[in-house]
Enzyme design. Structure first.
Site, PDB file in Angstrom:
ATOM      1  N   ASP A 239      26.547  23.837  50.195  1.00 52.51           N
ATOM      2  CA  ASP A 239      26.687  25.102  50.911  1.00 52.51           C
ATOM      3  C   ASP A 239      28.054  25.719  50.626  1.00 52.51           C
ATOM      4  O   ASP A 239      28.179  26.932  50.443  1.00 52.51           O
ATOM      5  CB  ASP A 239      26.518  24.875  52.412  1.00 52.51           C
ATOM      6  CG  ASP A 239      26.758  26.140  53.211  1.00 52.51           C
ATOM      7  OD1 ASP A 239      25.932  27.064  53.117  1.00 52.51           O
ATOM      8  OD2 ASP A 239      27.780  26.221  53.923  1.00 52.51           O
ATOM      9  N   HIS A 240      29.085  24.880  50.551  1.00 54.02           N
ATOM     10  CA  HIS A 240      30.435  25.363  50.265  1.00 54.02           C
ATOM     11  C   HIS A 240      30.614  25.745  48.794  1.00 54.02           C
ATOM     12  O   HIS A 240      31.637  26.327  48.437  1.00 54.02           O
ATOM     13  CB  HIS A 240      31.465  24.309  50.660  1.00 54.02           C
ATOM     14  CG  HIS A 240      31.550  24.086  52.134  1.00 54.02           C
ATOM     15  ND1 HIS A 240      32.464  23.229  52.704  1.00 54.02           N
ATOM     16  CD2 HIS A 240      30.834  24.608  53.163  1.00 54.02           C
ATOM     17  CE1 HIS A 240      32.301  23.227  54.020  1.00 54.02           C
ATOM     18  NE2 HIS A 240      31.313  24.053  54.318  1.00 54.02           N
ATOM     19  N   ASP A 241      29.631  25.423  47.968  1.00 55.44           N
ATOM     20  CA  ASP A 241      29.653  25.844  46.564  1.00 55.44           C
ATOM     21  C   ASP A 241      29.100  27.253  46.404  1.00 55.44           C
ATOM     22  O   ASP A 241      29.464  27.957  45.456  1.00 55.44           O
ATOM     23  CB  ASP A 241      28.827  24.861  45.724  1.00 55.44           C
ATOM     24  CG  ASP A 241      28.869  25.163  44.237  1.00 55.44           C
ATOM     25  OD1 ASP A 241      29.812  25.836  43.784  1.00 55.44           O
ATOM     26  OD2 ASP A 241      27.959  24.730  43.513  1.00 55.44           O
TER      27      ASP A 241
ATOM     28  N   PHE B 113      26.207  31.160  42.520  1.00 54.57           N
ATOM     29  CA  PHE B 113      25.603  30.189  41.611  1.00 54.57           C
ATOM     30  C   PHE B 113      25.981  28.755  41.967  1.00 54.57           C
ATOM     31  O   PHE B 113      27.055  28.490  42.514  1.00 54.57           O
ATOM     32  CB  PHE B 113      26.026  30.492  40.173  1.00 54.57           C
ATOM     33  CG  PHE B 113      25.707  31.884  39.737  1.00 54.57           C
ATOM     34  CD1 PHE B 113      24.402  32.250  39.432  1.00 54.57           C
ATOM     35  CD2 PHE B 113      26.701  32.846  39.647  1.00 54.57           C
ATOM     36  CE1 PHE B 113      24.103  33.546  39.038  1.00 54.57           C
ATOM     37  CE2 PHE B 113      26.415  34.143  39.261  1.00 54.57           C
ATOM     38  CZ  PHE B 113      25.107  34.495  38.958  1.00 54.57           C
TER      39      PHE B 113
ATOM     40  N   GLU C 153      37.958  19.557  56.016  1.00 60.54           N
ATOM     41  CA  GLU C 153      37.315  19.612  57.334  1.00 60.54           C
ATOM     42  C   GLU C 153      37.033  18.221  57.881  1.00 60.54           C
ATOM     43  O   GLU C 153      37.315  17.922  59.037  1.00 60.54           O
ATOM     44  CB  GLU C 153      36.019  20.430  57.261  1.00 60.54           C
ATOM     45  CG  GLU C 153      36.245  21.918  57.378  1.00 60.54           C
ATOM     46  CD  GLU C 153      34.952  22.696  57.506  1.00 60.54           C
ATOM     47  OE1 GLU C 153      33.862  22.078  57.610  1.00 60.54           O
ATOM     48  OE2 GLU C 153      35.010  23.938  57.509  1.00 60.54           O
TER      49      GLU C 153
ATOM     50  N   HIS D 255      23.295  21.256  60.207  1.00 56.73           N
ATOM     51  CA  HIS D 255      24.153  20.945  61.354  1.00 56.73           C
ATOM     52  C   HIS D 255      23.440  20.029  62.346  1.00 56.73           C
ATOM     53  O   HIS D 255      24.097  19.306  63.100  1.00 56.73           O
ATOM     54  CB  HIS D 255      24.584  22.239  62.053  1.00 56.73           C
ATOM     55  CG  HIS D 255      25.494  23.081  61.219  1.00 56.73           C
ATOM     56  ND1 HIS D 255      25.746  24.418  61.478  1.00 56.73           N
ATOM     57  CD2 HIS D 255      26.219  22.789  60.108  1.00 56.73           C
ATOM     58  CE1 HIS D 255      26.586  24.897  60.580  1.00 56.73           C
ATOM     59  NE2 HIS D 255      26.879  23.931  59.736  1.00 56.73           N
TER      60      HIS D 255
END
Length: 914
Positions: A232-234, A315, A387, A482
């Site tokens: 998701d952070h990509d 992407f 995080e 989550h």
């Protein structure tokens, strides 16, 4: 009659006097002259409003450099890099300008505002450069390596999937004013006859569960949700507003419970045990030219409601490792390496292996650590790497994997430049991210049937597919993960048992604490825990544990956050349509009654609670509705989220010109080698683990479900060896000052494509070709860019002075001001200037000297007729003591004491006037 005529003339004159200025002003406005100057004035005023709010935000953050509040940590984790920040600021200036003009609608005809005026506002605010289509380079390199920003991946639609562009809309947004105000902004606004329930009430009654009540997944390991978070952070980061204070009035969003843009606080129930009536929440930044920025202009209002920006490339390109902008990429690379390596930590090692380098910002301190010894946060391609330790561990694995590959490639191809080795390693790392995600992760989330339906086999690159991450995917569907986050961090020993020296930790004890990784065992115990301990199972009545709903980002007893409420509020902020609209979008039936809802949820108790809170099925927030659905067979999502996630993943794959399976990206032999690789292999190559499960996402028991690393397949990197002959007439340059080059073939000829480091500009031909007579032109040079000379878009805030440096610039403040967190704005440090301290010290010395001089003059003047004596009493006392001791036979010490009773200021070295 004459009287009536005179009165008529007077009325005409008075009417002319009253209305003529307005008519003349309207004429000028319609003509453009006065309106243009008015627009300039409005934009300048709006810029002051926005910049003052940002300035006050940074000033407050400077004063709170102790233990950060949860809201500050959330803001820190979503802090945009410099390009994203500049776009966010420009969008906010543009939006504020339009709000000012909307307030003047009674004076101006909005229909008369032309596209030229809109362009003027966009240009003055700084939005225009980010709204214009970029120019795509036409070199052989453009087909060899993907651009760091994602721009020109699709040459017909250059901004599709690029960083710092608007998230895609698959359905029109729902705003309470039609273009910008979130759902729930106005308390009296009704949906199907009812107000929306406060998000905190939804959390308390439907989502939250105690840590002890969670059910563990019997199929999947803790690596599954961690990989989901990492991916998701990509592909998505929605920057928050650049200010945490209201633009109008400047009130701190942490101190108000009123909705004042960008403040959209989460209201708490009246019976809440908390001391405040709300939790702070900041709206996401608007993308340039949307929302209020487009609503004033008739030709844009219907088609251009507020959109939110994605600060990353859409992407699957390992931007978590390399960044999504040239500035971040520059920070991450080791420019002194001839092998194209990434920077590593120079202060700490993990049993000889590298850690991520440190960023400039300090993270949460170790208990008892002095302020000066605080461990900084890690620096990675994405700013959220610190995080939790598990996320930092995955980032670190890929840093090590890049450097392993780049070193091997350089050894195999000694003629490669540092940039070629870097780009080839980056290309392989990106491919592995795609393979692990699409082959090993997504099928487990969607289930086999939904994967076949929505994703299916790869059929090649499709330039008509828009790969841009959608708003509903980023803000709702992919946040299903989550509900699978375990409340505990488990660290295991070499036998994959609980570590006696590293006990389990609750999640709130690890937020933004990189020292946990560095000082407590390194990567290996964390990775073992991810492989051999189960994830939390998403159970309908156990959706999210209280570590996330009550203790999110808690570092002290100062405040808290609630992730579930943040997710719901973010969906409303983004104007996401309700649950039923998205079911209809996916071809699923609408669910209008409790009985129909129960068919999708299969939990009567939960359905009753949902209907009691929302009153109407069409009011249900999409994130909650999708989360509550029962799983599809073999899946970890229900039908709605399987549809949204599946459609998004197919778009990311089919709309990516550099997807690893596309025929021009790798050779057939290289693709076969890439297919052998896996996440367990990456772990074997970059940690101290010697046994791993074949599938990192499946939960297994040690040792029976673990294989020796020697049995885990790996790539044969010899398939990347280049064998083409190099002409003696065309020799590769040894180095390029402040730049680099890569080589490729074009029409059978060897071509070198040059590029400069960030902060330098190419002078000369970008591309040179090998001919029978050697290179067809001289190589270009890289010249320093003087960023300070850009007066249109100055790199520093007006409060700072810009100083040009080689390849960059520096914003300089005058004492006692210091740079804020954006490193561009000067903030009052709250202390006296150093010059003031020097002045105070000199003043004190001057006053002391004058006093001494005055005292001496007074003494000499008052005793001019007497015998004046200057005594150094310590010396005189000692001498008289010796004399008296000789005369009386007593000891010098006693004689000295006797004198002390008579002498003033005994022992003083001050000169006295007698």
């Amino acid at each position: 009659m004459r009287t009536l005529g005179a009165m008529a003339v007077m009325l005409v004159v008075m009417g002319t006097a009253i209305f003529l200025p307005f008519l003349l002003r309207s004429r000028d406005i319609l003509g453009g002259k006065t309106m243009t100057s008015h627009v300039i004035s409005v934009v300048e005023t709006s810029q002051l409003l926005v910049d003052n709010a940002v300035y006050n935000t940074m000033k407050r953050n400077l004063k709170k450099r102790g233990v950060l509040s949860p809201a500050q940590l959330l803001s820190f984790s979503k802090l945009p890099e410099s390009t994203s920040g500049a776009i966010s600021r420009a969008a906010e200036i543009m939006e504020t300008s339009i709000q000012v003009m909307k307030r003047e609608q009674s004076q101006f005809s909005t229909d008369a505002l032309s596209a030229d005026i809109l362009a003027t506002i966009a240009n003055l605010s700084g939005c225009l450069p980010f709204m214009l289509p970029p120019r795509c380079p036409d070199t052989c390199l453009a087909n060899k390596y993907r651009p760091i920003t994602g721009v020109c991946n699709n040459r017909d639609h250059p901004r599709w999937g690029a960083s710092n562009t608007a998230l895609a809309r698959w359905l029109p947004p729902v705003y309470e004013d039609g273009f910008s105000q979130p759902r729930g902004w106005n308390p009296n606004f009704l949906y199907h006859g009812f107000p929306l329930p406060p998000v905190r009430e939804v959390t308390r009654h439907l989502i939250q569960v105690s840590n002890e009540a969670v059910t563990e997944d019997d199929q999947y390991s803790d690596f599954l949700p961690v990989w989901g978070q990492y991916i998701d952070h990509d592909i998505a980061l929605t920057p928050q507003s650049t200010s945490t204070a209201a633009f109008w009035g400047g009130v701190d969003c942490q101190l108000t419970c009123e909705n004042q843009n960008p403040c959209f606080p989460i209201q708490l129930p009246s019976n809440s045990s908390r001391t405040t009536a709300c939790l702070p929440f900041y709206r996401s930044s608007a993308a340039c030219g949307t929302g209020d920025q487009g609503a004033l202009f008739g030709n844009l209002s219907a088609a251009n409601p507020r959109q939110q920006m994605n600060g990353l490339t859409s992407f699957l390109d390992a931007s978590t490792v390399y960044g999504s902008s040239p500035g971040v990429e520059k920070q991450l690379r080791n420019w002194s390496s001839s092998a194209g390596l990434l920077r590593v930590n120079t202060l700490h090692l993990d049993s000889g292996r590298a850690y991520l380098p440190f960023a400039s910002a300090a993270c949460a301190p170790e208990p008892g650590a002095p302020h000066a010894n605080r461990t900084p946060c890690f620096l990675a391609g994405d700013g959220r790497a610190s995080e939790v330790p598990a996320l930092a561990a995955v980032h670190t694995l890929w840093l090590r994997e890049h450097n392993r590959l780049a070193t091997a490639f350089k050894a195999i191809n000694t003629h490669w430049s540092a940039n070629t080795a870097y780009q080839e390693a980056r290309k392989v790392v990106g491919a592995l991210h795609q393979i692990i995600t699409m082959r090993d992760y997504i099928p487990k989330i969607l289930g086999p049937d939904a994967f076949r339906q929505y994703v299916g086999p790869y059929e090649g690159y499709n330039p008509t597919v828009n790969p841009t991450v959608s708003n509903v995917f980023s803000t709702a569907a992919f946040r299903f993960g989550h509900a699978t986050v375990h409340p505990l961090v488990r660290r295991l020993n070499t036998d994959f048992q609980d570590h006696t020296e590293l006990p389990r930790l609750q999640l709130h004890d690890v937020f933004f604490r990189p020292w946990r990784l560095i000082q407590e065992g390194g990567l290996d115990p964390i990775v073992r825990g991810l492989l051999a301990r189960p994830a939390k199972l998403q159970v309908q009545e156990q959706l999210m544990n209280e570590e996330l709903t009550e203790r999110l980002f808690v570092l002290s007893n100062v405040g808290t956050l609630d992730l579930a409420s943040l997710n719901l509020q973010r969906g409303r902020d983004h104007g996401l349509p309700g649950y039923n609209e998205w079911r209809e979008f996916c071809g699923l039936s609408r669910l209008d009654t409790g009985a129909e809802l129960n068919k999708a949820i299969a939990n009567r108790s939960m359905v009753n609670k949902i209907m009691e809170l929302y009153k109407h099925a069409d009011n249900i927030d999409v994130w909650l509705g999708g989360l509550a659905e029962k799983f599809l067979p073999g899946a970890r999502t229900g039908p709605l989220f399987a549809c949204i996630i599946g459609k998004q993943m197919k778009a990311l794959r089919d709309g990516d010109r550099f997807w690893w399976e596309n025929s021009h990206v790798f050779t057939d032999a290289q693709r076969q080698e890439l297919e052998k690789h896996s996440l367990p292999r990456v772990i074997c190559d970059n940690t101290g683990l010697t046994r791993v499960p074949v599938d990192a996402f499946r939960i297994g028991k040690f040792p029976q479900d673990f294989e020796s690393c020697e049995e885990i397949p790996s790539m044969d990197l010899r398939l990347w060896r280049e064998t083409f002959p190099q002409d003696d007439k065309c020799v590769f340059p040894e180095k390029v000052d402040n730049g680099n080059f890569v080589h490729c073939e074009e029409s059978g000829k060897l071509v070198l494509v040059y590029s400069c480091f960030h902060g330098y500009k190419l002078q000369g031909q970008e591309q040179v070709t090998c001919t029978q007579n050697g290179w067809d032109s001289e190589p270009p040079v890289c010249k320093d860019v003087n960023e300070c000379a850009d007066l249109t878009h100055p790199p520093c805030h007006s409060s700072a002075k810009c100083k040009n440096t080689k390849g960059s610039f520096q914003c300089v403040c005058t004492d006692p001001y210091m740079l804020g967190e954006d490193e561009k704005t000067c903030i009052d440090s709250g202390r006296l200037p150093r010059a003031s301290w020097v002045s105070i010290a000199l003043g004190a010395l001057l006053i002391g000297g004058l006093a001494s001089l005055s005292w001496t003059v007074i003494c000499r003047w008052t005793h001019a007729d007497k015998k004046s004596t200057l005594l150094i009493t310590e010396r005189v006392t000692m001498e008289s003591g010796f004399r008296k001791s000789q005369e009386s036979g007593i000891s010098p010490q006693k004689a000295e004491v006797q004198d002390a009773e008579q002498e003033p200021a005994y022992g003083s070295r001050v000169l006295l006037c007698e």
